[in-house]
Design an enzyme around this catalytic site. Structure first.
Site, PDB file in Angstrom:
ATOM      1  N   PRO A 145       0.812  -1.304  -0.142  1.00  0.00           N
ATOM      2  CA  PRO A 145       0.093  -0.034   0.072  1.00  0.00           C
ATOM      3  C   PRO A 145       0.590   1.304   0.096  1.00  0.00           C
ATOM      4  O   PRO A 145       1.428   1.616   0.833  1.00  0.00           O
ATOM      5  CB  PRO A 145      -0.801  -0.183   1.276  1.00  0.00           C
ATOM      6  CG  PRO A 145      -0.590  -1.557   1.992  1.00  0.00           C
ATOM      7  CD  PRO A 145       1.028  -1.825   1.237  1.00  0.00           C
ATOM      8  N   GLU A 146       0.667   1.866  -1.140  1.00  0.00           N
ATOM      9  CA  GLU A 146       1.537   3.403  -1.016  1.00  0.00           C
ATOM     10  C   GLU A 146       0.000   4.075  -1.319  1.00  0.00           C
ATOM     11  O   GLU A 146      -0.949   3.876  -1.071  1.00  0.00           O
ATOM     12  CB  GLU A 146       2.371   3.502  -2.340  1.00  0.00           C
ATOM     13  CG  GLU A 146       3.425   2.377  -2.124  1.00  0.00           C
ATOM     14  CD  GLU A 146       4.683   2.606  -3.301  1.00  0.00           C
ATOM     15  OE1 GLU A 146       4.877   3.570  -3.809  1.00  0.00           O
ATOM     16  OE2 GLU A 146       5.189   1.455  -3.460  1.00  0.00           O
ATOM     17  N   HIS A 167      -5.720 -13.763  10.270  1.00  0.00           N
ATOM     18  CA  HIS A 167      -4.954 -12.392  10.193  1.00  0.00           C
ATOM     19  C   HIS A 167      -5.635 -11.298  10.714  1.00  0.00           C
ATOM     20  O   HIS A 167      -5.091 -10.255  10.471  1.00  0.00           O
ATOM     21  CB  HIS A 167      -4.405 -12.359   8.916  1.00  0.00           C
ATOM     22  CG  HIS A 167      -3.488 -13.510   8.267  1.00  0.00           C
ATOM     23  ND1 HIS A 167      -3.191 -14.087   7.284  1.00  0.00           N
ATOM     24  CD2 HIS A 167      -2.362 -14.034   8.840  1.00  0.00           C
ATOM     25  CE1 HIS A 167      -2.277 -14.820   7.205  1.00  0.00           C
ATOM     26  NE2 HIS A 167      -1.737 -14.676   8.204  1.00  0.00           N
ATOM     27  N   ARG A 197       1.623  -9.540   7.938  1.00  0.00           N
ATOM     28  CA  ARG A 197       3.019  -9.365   8.299  1.00  0.00           C
ATOM     29  C   ARG A 197       3.145  -8.467   9.565  1.00  0.00           C
ATOM     30  O   ARG A 197       4.252  -8.149   9.970  1.00  0.00           O
ATOM     31  CB  ARG A 197       3.673  -8.720   7.209  1.00  0.00           C
ATOM     32  CG  ARG A 197       4.087  -9.698   6.318  1.00  0.00           C
ATOM     33  CD  ARG A 197       4.770  -9.101   5.160  1.00  0.00           C
ATOM     34  NE  ARG A 197       4.728  -9.510   3.740  1.00  0.00           N
ATOM     35  CZ  ARG A 197       5.330  -9.365   2.657  1.00  0.00           C
ATOM     36  NH1 ARG A 197       6.481  -8.576   2.821  1.00  0.00           N
ATOM     37  NH2 ARG A 197       4.806  -9.647   1.695  1.00  0.00           N
ATOM     38  N   ARG A 255      19.326  18.616   0.159  1.00  0.00           N
ATOM     39  CA  ARG A 255      19.811  17.450   0.928  1.00  0.00           C
ATOM     40  C   ARG A 255      20.981  16.799   0.245  1.00  0.00           C
ATOM     41  O   ARG A 255      21.428  17.035  -0.831  1.00  0.00           O
ATOM     42  CB  ARG A 255      18.790  16.377   0.880  1.00  0.00           C
ATOM     43  CG  ARG A 255      17.647  17.077   1.668  1.00  0.00           C
ATOM     44  CD  ARG A 255      16.932  15.570   2.274  1.00  0.00           C
ATOM     45  NE  ARG A 255      15.959  16.085   3.109  1.00  0.00           N
ATOM     46  CZ  ARG A 255      15.262  15.166   3.756  1.00  0.00           C
ATOM     47  NH1 ARG A 255      15.306  14.061   3.639  1.00  0.00           N
ATOM     48  NH2 ARG A 255      14.512  15.613   4.820  1.00  0.00           N
TER      49      ARG A 255
END
Length: 289
Positions: free
Chosen positions: A2-3, A93, A113, A160
């Site tokens: 998931p982004e 789960h 996970r 940066r």
DNA sequence: GGGTTAACCTGCGGGC
DNA sequence: TGCCCGCAGGTTAACC
């Protein structure tokens, strides 16, 4: 994984199926799922109406009514929020389960996970222009929200001293981008993942940002087409966008633009995929893996 | 204080 | 067949 596009798809599902409803009970089936909860997860939720579903980057939250707290969620790498018949079997789960006082579909946080988490948290006191849950006050605006300022991003990025992919994955600089869409955006912008941020020209930063927005929007459209009415997320993975990926996961396959085989490099204990033909690394670049 | 790394976790697939 | 290992990856604490 998931982004931003996947999380936004989930947010829209929650907005449709969960907001406006009042929590009857909250049950934690695995303690790790609430490891970042400051306390009182199961006690605070019952009796509260879930007023709205919001998102920044990969985080989403449901504002509680009265609006002093939010139910904050991060899906981690395998988290799903599923809405369905409260009588269906509870799979192994499922980590957290919420029921509602209307007796309708329940909400289950499923996470194989266990990298994801839920927490009931207060809002940050100062976080203009957007009211954010306190634990994510440090998360930068994502490139699809109005608060995102391209000039601020460009200035911080080029100050940066690191590689451009590392910077894209830093959620305190720009949020919502993960490993998959970082590689895709860099491929579209024809920039190598290790390119030094302090050597990027203004036009390259613009190209990169355009590519990030483009790939996120396209994935969002793809995610929006394939979820049915009571299934909030697609599947917690990126499968539906697989066919559109040009570089990610395509080691050895020809680059769709120039035909050079896509290459996989070790990067931050994972992978970076790029085309050696059209994403060349300037000579002498120091590589930050 | 910015940059970087290790740890967290489980399932799957490849190699032996 | 079964075991072992590597890999997948987002966040954060801890390190340099």
């Amino acid at each position: 994984m998931p982004e931003l596009p996947e999380v936004e798809t989930v947010r829209r599902g929650l907005e449709k199926h969960v907001t406006g409803r009042t929590v009857a009970s909250a049950e934690v089936l695995h303690p790790r799922a609430v490891r970042r909860d400051p306390g009182g997860f199961t006690a605070l939720l019952p009796g509260h109406r879930l007023a709205s579903a919001q998102r920044r980057g990969k985080y989403l939250w449901l504002t509680l009514d009265p609006a002093e707290h939010a139910l904050l969620a991060h899906l981690g790498m395998s988290g799903q929020l599923l809405v369905g018949d409260p009588d269906r079997p509870v799979s192994s789960h499922v980590r957290v389960r919420l029921t509602f006082d209307d007796g309708g579909p329940d909400l289950r946080f499923t996470d194989q996970r266990t990298f994801g988490h839920l927490a009931v948290v207060p809002f940050a006191t100062v976080s203009a222009p957007v009211l954010l849950p306190a634990p994510i006050a440090h998360i930068a605006p994502d490139p699809l929200e109005p608060a995102f300022d391209p000039a601020v991003f460009a200035a911080r990025l080029t100050r940066r001293k690191t590689g451009v992919k590392r910077a894209l994955l830093d959620q305190s600089l720009i949020s919502g981008v993960g490993n998959i869409y970082a590689d895709e955006a860099l491929w579209r912008a024809e920039l190598h993942w290790a390119r030094a941020t302090d050597t990027l020209k203004p036009a390259e930063v613009t190209r990169l940002l355009d590519a990030v927005r483009e790939v996120l929007n396209e994935a969002l459209v793809a995610g929006g087409t394939s979820f049915d009415s009571l299934y909030v997320n697609v599947n917690g993975e990126s499968g539906y966008f697989d066919r559109s990926l040009a570089a990610y996961g395509r080691a050895g396959e020809p680059c769709p633009r120039c035909g050079t085989p896509i290459r996989r490099d070790p990067f931050m204990n994972r992978s970076a995929f790029s085309c050696p033909g059209c994403q060349p690394l300037p000579r002498g670049t120091r590589i930050h893996r």
